[in-house]
Design a protein around this motif. Structure first.
Motif, PDB file in Angstrom:
ATOM      1  N   ASN A  95       0.841  -1.191   0.000  1.00 55.47           N
ATOM      2  CA  ASN A  95       0.000   0.000   0.000  1.00 55.47           C
ATOM      3  C   ASN A  95       0.882   1.248   0.000  1.00 55.47           C
ATOM      4  O   ASN A  95       1.727   1.425   0.887  1.00 55.47           O
ATOM      5  CB  ASN A  95      -0.920   0.003   1.214  1.00 55.47           C
ATOM      6  CG  ASN A  95      -1.888  -1.158   1.187  1.00 55.47           C
ATOM      7  OD1 ASN A  95      -2.431  -1.486   0.136  1.00 55.47           O
ATOM      8  ND2 ASN A  95      -2.110  -1.799   2.322  1.00 55.47           N
ATOM      9  N   ILE A 113      -0.201   2.225  -9.474  1.00 55.20           N
ATOM     10  CA  ILE A 113      -1.246   1.824  -8.540  1.00 55.20           C
ATOM     11  C   ILE A 113      -0.632   0.855  -7.537  1.00 55.20           C
ATOM     12  O   ILE A 113       0.457   0.315  -7.749  1.00 55.20           O
ATOM     13  CB  ILE A 113      -2.459   1.164  -9.242  1.00 55.20           C
ATOM     14  CG1 ILE A 113      -2.053  -0.155  -9.906  1.00 55.20           C
ATOM     15  CG2 ILE A 113      -3.084   2.106 -10.247  1.00 55.20           C
ATOM     16  CD1 ILE A 113      -3.230  -0.932 -10.484  1.00 55.20           C
ATOM     17  N   THR A 116      -3.970  -2.375  -3.062  1.00 58.55           N
ATOM     18  CA  THR A 116      -5.358  -2.070  -2.706  1.00 58.55           C
ATOM     19  C   THR A 116      -6.151  -1.626  -3.922  1.00 58.55           C
ATOM     20  O   THR A 116      -7.277  -2.082  -4.155  1.00 58.55           O
ATOM     21  CB  THR A 116      -5.399  -0.980  -1.623  1.00 58.55           C
ATOM     22  OG1 THR A 116      -4.734  -1.452  -0.451  1.00 58.55           O
ATOM     23  CG2 THR A 116      -6.831  -0.608  -1.279  1.00 58.55           C
ATOM     24  N   GLN A 117      -5.580  -0.722  -4.706  1.00 58.34           N
ATOM     25  CA  GLN A 117      -6.268  -0.221  -5.881  1.00 58.34           C
ATOM     26  C   GLN A 117      -6.504  -1.338  -6.897  1.00 58.34           C
ATOM     27  O   GLN A 117      -7.539  -1.387  -7.566  1.00 58.34           O
ATOM     28  CB  GLN A 117      -5.462   0.914  -6.512  1.00 58.34           C
ATOM     29  CG  GLN A 117      -6.241   1.747  -7.523  1.00 58.34           C
ATOM     30  CD  GLN A 117      -5.487   3.001  -7.929  1.00 58.34           C
ATOM     31  OE1 GLN A 117      -4.424   3.299  -7.378  1.00 58.34           O
ATOM     32  NE2 GLN A 117      -6.023   3.734  -8.896  1.00 58.34           N
ATOM     33  N   ASP A 121     -10.150  -2.719  -8.246  1.00 60.26           N
ATOM     34  CA  ASP A 121     -10.464  -2.836  -9.670  1.00 60.26           C
ATOM     35  C   ASP A 121     -11.060  -4.216  -9.978  1.00 60.26           C
ATOM     36  O   ASP A 121     -12.017  -4.330 -10.745  1.00 60.26           O
ATOM     37  CB  ASP A 121      -9.202  -2.607 -10.503  1.00 60.26           C
ATOM     38  CG  ASP A 121      -9.487  -2.647 -11.992  1.00 60.26           C
ATOM     39  OD1 ASP A 121      -9.903  -1.616 -12.540  1.00 60.26           O
ATOM     40  OD2 ASP A 121      -9.305  -3.725 -12.611  1.00 60.26           O
ATOM     41  N   GLN A 140     -13.775   2.632  -3.425  1.00 54.97           N
ATOM     42  CA  GLN A 140     -12.943   3.355  -4.387  1.00 54.97           C
ATOM     43  C   GLN A 140     -12.911   4.848  -4.084  1.00 54.97           C
ATOM     44  O   GLN A 140     -11.857   5.490  -4.160  1.00 54.97           O
ATOM     45  CB  GLN A 140     -13.451   3.108  -5.801  1.00 54.97           C
ATOM     46  CG  GLN A 140     -13.156   1.707  -6.319  1.00 54.97           C
ATOM     47  CD  GLN A 140     -13.767   1.461  -7.684  1.00 54.97           C
ATOM     48  OE1 GLN A 140     -14.866   1.927  -7.979  1.00 54.97           O
ATOM     49  NE2 GLN A 140     -13.067   0.714  -8.525  1.00 54.97           N
ATOM     50  N   TYR A 143     -10.847   5.555  -1.076  1.00 54.12           N
ATOM     51  CA  TYR A 143      -9.433   5.409  -1.427  1.00 54.12           C
ATOM     52  C   TYR A 143      -8.951   6.636  -2.199  1.00 54.12           C
ATOM     53  O   TYR A 143      -7.819   7.106  -2.014  1.00 54.12           O
ATOM     54  CB  TYR A 143      -9.247   4.147  -2.269  1.00 54.12           C
ATOM     55  CG  TYR A 143      -7.840   3.926  -2.762  1.00 54.12           C
ATOM     56  CD1 TYR A 143      -6.898   3.268  -1.986  1.00 54.12           C
ATOM     57  CD2 TYR A 143      -7.436   4.382  -4.022  1.00 54.12           C
ATOM     58  CE1 TYR A 143      -5.605   3.058  -2.431  1.00 54.12           C
ATOM     59  CE2 TYR A 143      -6.142   4.179  -4.482  1.00 54.12           C
ATOM     60  CZ  TYR A 143      -5.239   3.520  -3.680  1.00 54.12           C
ATOM     61  OH  TYR A 143      -3.961   3.328  -4.131  1.00 54.12           O
ATOM     62  N   LEU A 144      -9.794   7.185  -3.064  1.00 52.99           N
ATOM     63  CA  LEU A 144      -9.403   8.304  -3.923  1.00 52.99           C
ATOM     64  C   LEU A 144      -9.308   9.619  -3.166  1.00 52.99           C
ATOM     65  O   LEU A 144      -8.454  10.461  -3.481  1.00 52.99           O
ATOM     66  CB  LEU A 144     -10.414   8.439  -5.069  1.00 52.99           C
ATOM     67  CG  LEU A 144     -10.249   9.621  -6.036  1.00 52.99           C
ATOM     68  CD1 LEU A 144      -8.926   9.516  -6.786  1.00 52.99           C
ATOM     69  CD2 LEU A 144     -11.414   9.686  -7.006  1.00 52.99           C
TER      70      LEU A 144
END
Length: 458
Positions: A95, A113, A116-117, A121, A140, A143-144
């Protein structure tokens, strides 16, 4: 049987694994070996997301670089490798903080990325139910949100004045007509929109959860024991689920092929009907924030009377992977729930390995050895499930019921075994074997004759 097809135009990606020398995530396994196992898992995750793995790089460090994670020198190597492999995407096995991600993107001139990303996805690709899709979008967005800062020109001021002048924009010659004023930064706008969207999603999720609770309450009106299949991702749970229930759940070697819960009824050798639930596969180092995306399936685990812990016994590290599953079950508060270990994929073992397992496990104790793909050991597994489930004794009843009690009659046929039945006027007389819990729930004692309901009196 449903299958999954590869992405038509996969994106080439360079995968980076980093391990700290003092790391001991798995007792007894050296840090370097742990890191390489995790990187191999990242390769499978990337392929599940539709990426083409162009290459991998691995580094062992004393500690993480707070600015770039891997250090400036290693960044130059990563950039050179990405250029050589013509990989526009770099995936880190771990991460990344927002600062680290931005610095690595700047230094490598590539999209970056982290683990986690990548998992998010994959979740987005596989979520089918409305709640699953909402949970993934919520994860998402959360996270963003902290990663919006520092996006350069894309976060420049919207409107507002560019030169001198007051709040109204006087003197700001570059300010466009109709948008002069103090303005609002795009960063602030995006954050506000994300927070608004998060609020709407959370409200929608709560509504869906209430609907699912009502469906579960209706399902529990007929007391069926629930069995939940859990295990590390790609352990063969969905294949076993299809064999047990004759369903057509997606079966794929790709990770997280199953995300949304699927429930089917099956009949056990002692003539009991139970519900079997297929759940999402677990994985090591899963961030706690992502557990919300599992909630739909994890609630089925928390409601289960019996947990089938499915392991890929052909994996040389299956004991360590099982410990990761145990850790998540402890976090869910179901560690003390009745559990049956199922060692799957025994057809991939050597004769010597199978012999050693058979000697260790007696017939009705210890793990159950099966091959879901080959259908081996399934009958024995069903008998073990019957033994492991809480006892619900079966009683024989002689009943005389009005034909208007169609729902009750249907449940007796579905949940029990009718030995004899006949229609007399507007009533039906029947002899049936019914579990005690069903007899009590349906209040069958009021329809009994010949004093056969003593064992199931309500």
């Amino acid at each position: 049987m449903k299958t999954q097809y590869a992405t038509a135009n996969p994106e080439r990606a360079l995968l980076i694994g980093v391990t700290w020398k003092r790391t001991r995530r798995i007792p007894g396994m050296p840090a370097g070996e742990q890191g390489r196992e995790s990187l191999a898992e990242l390769v499978e995750l990337a392929r599940s997301a539709g990426a083409e793995v162009a290459g991998t790089m691995y580094q062992v460090r004393e500690s993480a670089d707070p600015a770039t994670l891997v250090g400036r020198g290693k960044l130059d190597e990563i950039r050179a490798e990405a250029t050589a492999y013509k990989a526009p995407l770099i995936i880190f096995d771990g991460n990344l903080s927002p600062v680290q991600q931005r610095n690595i993107e700047t230094a490598t001139d590539r999209r970056v990325i982290d683990r986690t990303q990548l998992i998010l996805d994959i979740f987005a690709r596989h979520a089918r139910s409305r709640e699953g899709q909402l949970q993934v979008e919520l994860a998402q967005l959360n996270y963003l949100l902290p990663r919006l800062t520092g996006r350069g020109a894309s976060m420049s001021r919207l409107g507002g004045k560019s030169g001198g002048g007051g709040a109204g924009g006087a003197g700001g010659g570059a300010g466009r007509i109709g948008v002069r004023g103090p303005g609002e930064k795009k960063l602030e706008t995006d954050r506000r929109r994300i927070r608004d969207r998060v609020g709407r999603i959370q409200a929608s999720i709560e509504e869906v959860r209430k609907q699912r609770a009502l469906r579960r309450e209706a399902r529990n009106a007929v007391p069926l024991g629930t069995i939940a299949l859990v295990g590390y991702t790609n352990a063969g749970k969905s294949t076993l689920f299809n064999v047990l229930s004759r369903a057509e759940v997606l079966v794929s070697s790709r990770m997280f092929a199953t995300l949304d819960p699927t429930i089917r009824a099956i009949r056990l050798p002692l003539n009991r009907r139970v519900l079997v639930s297929d759940t999402v596969g677990f994985i090591r180092d899963l961030p706690k924030g992502l557990l919300t995306a599992f909630r739909a399936t994890l609630e089925e685990v928390q409601e289960a009377a019996l947990i089938l812990h499915v392991s890929d016994v052909s994996n040389p590290h299956h004991d360590e992977l099982d410990e990761e599953v145990d850790k998540i079950l402890r976090e869910l508060g179901v560690a003390d729930r009745p559990r049956l270990r199922v060692l799957n994929k025994v057809d991939l073992l050597t004769p010597e390995q199978r012999e050693s397992l058979t000697q260790v496990n007696s017939r009705d104790a210890g793990p159950v050895l099966i091959s879901a793909m080959a259908g081996e050991g399934i009958e024995h597994l069903l008998r073990r499930i019957d033994l492991a489930l809480p006892i619900d004794p079966v009683v024989t009843l002689s009943l005389r019921m009005p034909l208007a009690e169609g729902r009750t009659l249907a449940l007796i046929h579905a949940m029990g075994r009718v030995l004899h039945s006949a229609v007399e006027d507007s009533h039906m007389t029947l002899d049936a074997e019914v579990p005690v819990s069903i007899a009590k729930r349906l209040h069958l004692s009021q329809y009994s004759i010949n004093e056969t309901s003593k064992g199931s009196s309500s």
